[in-house]
Scaffold this motif. Structure first.
Motif, PDB file in Angstrom:
ATOM      1  N   GLY A  93       0.783  -1.228   0.000  1.00  0.00           N
ATOM      2  CA  GLY A  93       0.000   0.000   0.000  1.00  0.00           C
ATOM      3  C   GLY A  93       0.811   1.272   0.000  1.00  0.00           C
ATOM      4  N   VAL A  94       2.133   1.164  -0.003  1.00  0.00           N
ATOM      5  CA  VAL A  94       2.997   2.352  -0.048  1.00  0.00           C
ATOM      6  C   VAL A  94       3.589   2.441  -1.448  1.00  0.00           C
ATOM      7  N   GLY A  95       3.066   3.353  -2.248  1.00  0.00           N
ATOM      8  CA  GLY A  95       3.504   3.483  -3.629  1.00  0.00           C
ATOM      9  C   GLY A  95       4.119   4.827  -3.919  1.00  0.00           C
ATOM     10  N   PRO A  96       4.503   5.060  -5.159  1.00  0.00           N
ATOM     11  CA  PRO A  96       5.170   6.313  -5.525  1.00  0.00           C
ATOM     12  C   PRO A  96       4.297   7.553  -5.375  1.00  0.00           C
ATOM     13  N   THR A  97       2.984   7.385  -5.302  1.00  0.00           N
ATOM     14  CA  THR A  97       2.102   8.553  -5.144  1.00  0.00           C
ATOM     15  C   THR A  97       1.718   8.801  -3.690  1.00  0.00           C
ATOM     16  N   SER A  98       2.092   7.900  -2.799  1.00  0.00           N
ATOM     17  CA  SER A  98       1.780   8.085  -1.375  1.00  0.00           C
ATOM     18  C   SER A  98       2.619   9.225  -0.806  1.00  0.00           C
ATOM     19  N   VAL A  99       2.004  10.039   0.045  1.00  0.00           N
ATOM     20  CA  VAL A  99       2.683  11.210   0.595  1.00  0.00           C
ATOM     21  C   VAL A  99       2.563  11.207   2.115  1.00  0.00           C
ATOM     22  N   THR A 100       3.665  11.488   2.792  1.00  0.00           N
ATOM     23  CA  THR A 100       3.685  11.692   4.237  1.00  0.00           C
ATOM     24  C   THR A 100       4.175  13.112   4.487  1.00  0.00           C
ATOM     25  N   GLY A 101       3.325  13.941   5.044  1.00  0.00           N
ATOM     26  CA  GLY A 101       3.682  15.343   5.193  1.00  0.00           C
ATOM     27  C   GLY A 101       3.795  15.998   3.836  1.00  0.00           C
ATOM     28  N   HIS A 102       5.004  16.439   3.493  1.00  0.00           N
ATOM     29  CA  HIS A 102       5.247  17.071   2.195  1.00  0.00           C
ATOM     30  C   HIS A 102       6.203  16.265   1.332  1.00  0.00           C
ATOM     31  N   VAL A 103       6.459  15.010   1.716  1.00  0.00           N
ATOM     32  CA  VAL A 103       7.428  14.196   0.981  1.00  0.00           C
ATOM     33  C   VAL A 103       6.806  12.850   0.634  1.00  0.00           C
ATOM     34  N   PRO A 104       7.322  12.169  -0.381  1.00  0.00           N
ATOM     35  CA  PRO A 104       6.813  10.833  -0.706  1.00  0.00           C
ATOM     36  C   PRO A 104       6.988   9.878   0.473  1.00  0.00           C
ATOM     37  N   THR A 105       5.993   9.050   0.717  1.00  0.00           N
ATOM     38  CA  THR A 105       6.070   8.108   1.836  1.00  0.00           C
ATOM     39  C   THR A 105       7.235   7.137   1.675  1.00  0.00           C
ATOM     40  N   LEU A 106       7.533   6.746   0.444  1.00  0.00           N
ATOM     41  CA  LEU A 106       8.676   5.865   0.221  1.00  0.00           C
ATOM     42  C   LEU A 106       9.973   6.522   0.673  1.00  0.00           C
TER      43      LEU A 106
END
Length: 451
Positions: A93-106
């Motif tokens: 469920g963590v992909g290139p479009t996932s975002v945490t805060g202002h940065v990619p989740t990856l």
């Protein structure tokens, strides 16, 4: 918040670029630590020391991607703040479009991975020269899941009890990295017992230039460690960056001042260790104190840790490379000093005692330190004992006397015949028969003639 064309949150390019650089800087800290530790051990086990750090990079990465990340940063399981759920097992469920805060989740997951790596590697310094390599591999795999991931959730994770319920402050890992590794190192050193000849034989660092190179790489990487924890290219990152530099310098000077007064000499090993002590202490507080506070934190750590490294001889616990004296004590000092020196301009609200905040924040910091330290020590001791009973954790006496490089890895770092001009090799600092042994002293450490 930036939005994509589809109306979903999008990463900020500037913040992403900075965190990419910061992640690379923090990863470089583990090879730097390998050199720092490698130079501090005797020449017959330097490759083993390097390997313990390098293998940690691979081991922790695998564990983190499989389950560590979701346990640390998954949605809080049960709402009690102890551990994350298993929703992201295998990074599901963590992909290139996932975002945490202002940065990619990856990218966020990669940044946090580098913290987990160096925390595990730090522990190796407490058991240098005497741990079986295979046992170390098993230990890192189990410890990352059982100790690091829960503590990271408590302090950094969404809903973790220390951050969400206790409201203690830890900007970049004074508890998660420093107290956790220091308490774990103490436990593991107690499980394995002291090195042969501890407190009697010469065990001085075999290569001080290597130590200084490692310390320099650690210092360089620490800017990513602390300033990167702002998770953005902003003023808070800049303040953390400058606080990191100020504390590292103050720690170096504080340690050297103690050495000069106590021993009559300011040493290169002291300079390296003092800078690391200052950097350790500013890790939790770099986002909470102003520049003056950073100097105080660094100076206090340099002085405190320079004395703390000798305590192992009083206790009889062989913390080989002073993980307890530097990382545990420095982490405790930096975390507690937030309760005295935190400023509202940095924290956005909470203030330390000396800035009109009362004793409340200091109490919260103390609870966080005690909880993390007690948990890390207890669980690590249990893991170490379990591994020792199942497969054996301590190297054999023959392996330890000969050196782990040759007996475990079938390699040597140096051509001993050349280094000793044809004389039989008897250790990097063996006393020649014509030389009397150096008598013990109350401040003897691995940094002294008997260290």
């Amino acid at each position: 918040m930036l939005l994509s064309s589809a109306g979903t949150p999008a990463a900020n390019p500037a913040d992403t670029a900075w965190l990419l650089a910061a992640t690379a800087l923090v990863l470089l800290m583990t090879p730097g630590l390998a050199l720092f530790y490698g130079g501090m051990v005797r020449s017959k086990s330097v490759l083993n020391m390097l390997m313990m750090s390098f293998v940690s990079i691979a081991l922790v990465t695998v564990v983190w991607l499989v389950a560590g990340y979701t346990l640390a940063f998954g949605t809080d399981a049960g709402g009690i703040g102890l551990i994350g759920d298993l929703k992201h097992l295998g990074m599901h469920g963590v992909g290139p479009t996932s975002v945490t805060g202002h940065v990619p989740t990856l990218l966020f997951a990669s940044f946090q991975l580098t913290f987990a790596i160096i925390t595990a590697a730090l522990i190796s310094g407490a058991v240098a020269d005497r741990a079986r390599f295979g046992a170390w591999v098993v230990f890192v795999l189990v410890w990352t899941l059982a100790v690091y991931a829960p503590v990271a959730h408590w302090v950094f994770g969404s809903g973790g009890w220390i951050v969400a319920k206790l409201h203690a402050l830890d900007f970049a890992g004074g508890t998660v990295v420093e107290v956790c590794s220091g308490a774990s190192g103490l436990a593991l050193a107690m499980v394995l017992g002291p090195r042969l000849g501890f407190g009697r034989d010469a065990m001085r660092p075999h290569n001080l230039p290597l130590v200084l190179l490692g310390a320099g790489l650690l210092w360089f990487g620490w800017f990513g460690f602390n300033a990167g924890s702002a998770l953005g290219a902003n003023g808070l990152a800049a303040a953390a960056f400058l606080n990191t530099q100020a504390a590292g310098c103050a720690g170096l000077l504080g340690w050297l001042a103690v050495e000069k007064r106590r021993d009559g000499h300011a040493t290169t090993l002291g300079a390296a260790s003092g800078s690391v002590a200052g950097l350790v202490a500013i890790t939790p507080s770099c986002g909470s104190v102003d520049l003056l506070g950073a100097v105080v934190v660094g100076l206090a750590a340099g002085v405190l840790c320079s004395y703390a490294v000798s305590w192992k001889f009083r206790w009889g616990v062989d913390d080989s490379l002073d993980v307890v004296g530097v990382h545990l004590m420095g982490g405790i000092a930096g975390t507690l000093l937030i309760g005295l020196l935190a400023t509202a301009s940095m924290t956005g609200g909470p203030k330390g005692l000396l800035y009109g905040g009362g004793l409340g924040q200091l109490g919260k910091q103390a609870v966080a330190v005690a909880a993390v330290g007690a948990y890390a020590f207890t669980v690590t001791y249990a893991i170490g004992k379990g591994i020792d009973r199942l497969i054996g954790f301590r190297a054999s006496e023959e392996q330890e006397r000969t050196g782990l490089d040759l007996t475990v890895h079938a390699e040597t770092a140096y051509d001993h015949g050349v280094l000793t001009h044809g004389t039989p090799y008897a250790g990097a600092h063996a006393v020649r028969p014509s030389e009397p042994p150096v008598p013990p002293a109350s401040h003897v450490t691995d940094r002294s003639p008997l260290g």
